[in-house]
Design a protein around this motif. Structure first.
Motif, short mmCIF file in Angstrom:
data_model
loop_
_atom_site.label_atom_id
_atom_site.label_comp_id
_atom_site.label_asym_id
_atom_site.label_seq_id
_atom_site.Cartn_x
_atom_site.Cartn_y
_atom_site.Cartn_z
N ARG A 23 -3.84 1.69 -2.51
CA ARG A 23 -3.44 1.46 -3.89
C ARG A 23 -3.36 -0.02 -4.20
O ARG A 23 -3.82 -0.48 -5.21
N ILE A 34 -0.19 6.03 -0.95
CA ILE A 34 0.40 7.35 -1.01
C ILE A 34 -0.62 8.29 -0.39
O ILE A 34 -1.77 8.35 -0.80
N TYR A 35 -0.19 9.00 0.66
CA TYR A 35 -1.09 9.86 1.42
C TYR A 35 -1.06 11.31 0.97
O TYR A 35 -2.06 12.00 1.06
N LEU A 113 6.98 13.00 -0.59
CA LEU A 113 5.87 12.08 -0.78
C LEU A 113 5.62 11.38 0.55
O LEU A 113 6.52 10.75 1.10
N THR A 115 3.98 8.43 2.43
CA THR A 115 3.52 7.10 2.02
C THR A 115 3.39 6.17 3.21
O THR A 115 3.84 6.47 4.31
N SER A 116 2.81 5.01 2.94
CA SER A 116 2.81 3.94 3.94
C SER A 116 4.24 3.44 4.08
O SER A 116 5.10 3.72 3.24
N GLU A 119 5.51 1.23 0.93
CA GLU A 119 5.38 1.72 -0.44
C GLU A 119 6.72 1.55 -1.17
O GLU A 119 7.69 2.23 -0.86
N ALA A 122 8.19 4.71 -4.14
CA ALA A 122 8.28 6.12 -3.78
C ALA A 122 9.36 6.86 -4.57
O ALA A 122 9.13 7.97 -5.06
N THR A 125 8.33 7.27 -8.18
CA THR A 125 7.17 8.17 -8.23
C THR A 125 7.62 9.62 -8.05
O THR A 125 7.16 10.50 -8.76
N LEU A 162 -0.93 9.85 -9.40
CA LEU A 162 -1.11 9.41 -8.01
C LEU A 162 -2.55 9.18 -7.60
O LEU A 162 -2.79 8.53 -6.59
#
Length: 163
Positions: A23, A34-35, A113, A115-116, A119, A122, A125, A162
């Protein structure tokens, strides 16, 4: 949105590379991503699963159901372990290369969620995902609560947020 190669450790200790949806990049050069998104009902059943990019391994439906049930159990355990007595359970579970950010609603539905580690958005989001869920799923007269989410409007809005 670009893709970057990310090293991944495997059981043998060697490294493999896989693609991650990127992102943006923070000031230290680590990619924020975001995975995936999971929605887990109050009984621990997975009612929605969506992956973004190619950062997550491809799992079967049954494997996702087992993971959702396991996370539901871990969340229940962590809500009882609080030394102060009052806790809504784990909000973040961190791994070596990712985080699971968890939003528990008043009805017991969990939004997760993946995420890395870096992030920063989160929580906000997850709140937006919950608002989309309330508008597109819970207001739908044809949706049965606690059942899998099959809503084109929800998918479209999640993709816009997303995707």
């Amino acid at each position: 949105m670009g893709f970057r190669r990310s090293p991944k450790r495997v059981a043998s200790g060697t490294r493999q590379t896989h693609m991650v949806s990127q992102r943006s990049t923070c000031s230290v050069g680590t990619a924020m991503a975001i995975y995936g998104l999971w929605v887990i009902n109050k009984a621990g059943g997975l009612v929605y699963e969506r992956s973004f990019g190619e950062g997550l391994p491809h799992l079967t439906s049954n494997e996702y159901l087992v993971l959702a049930g396991t996370l539901h159990g871990i969340h229940a355990i962590t809500s009882r372990l609080s030394p102060t007595g009052l806790s809504s359970g784990a909000h973040v579970i961190s791994g070596e290369t990712f985080k699971m950010n968890i939003l528990l609603t008043a009805t017991g539905t969990k939004f997760v969620l993946l995420t890395s580690l870096v992030e920063p958005t989160a929580d906000s989001t997850l709140q937006k995902v919950y608002e989309i869920y309330a508008d597109a799923v819970m207001k739908n007269p044809f949706h049965t609560p606690e059942m899998p989410i099959r809503s084109e409007g929800f998918d479209t809005r999640i993709t816009a947020l997303l995707g």
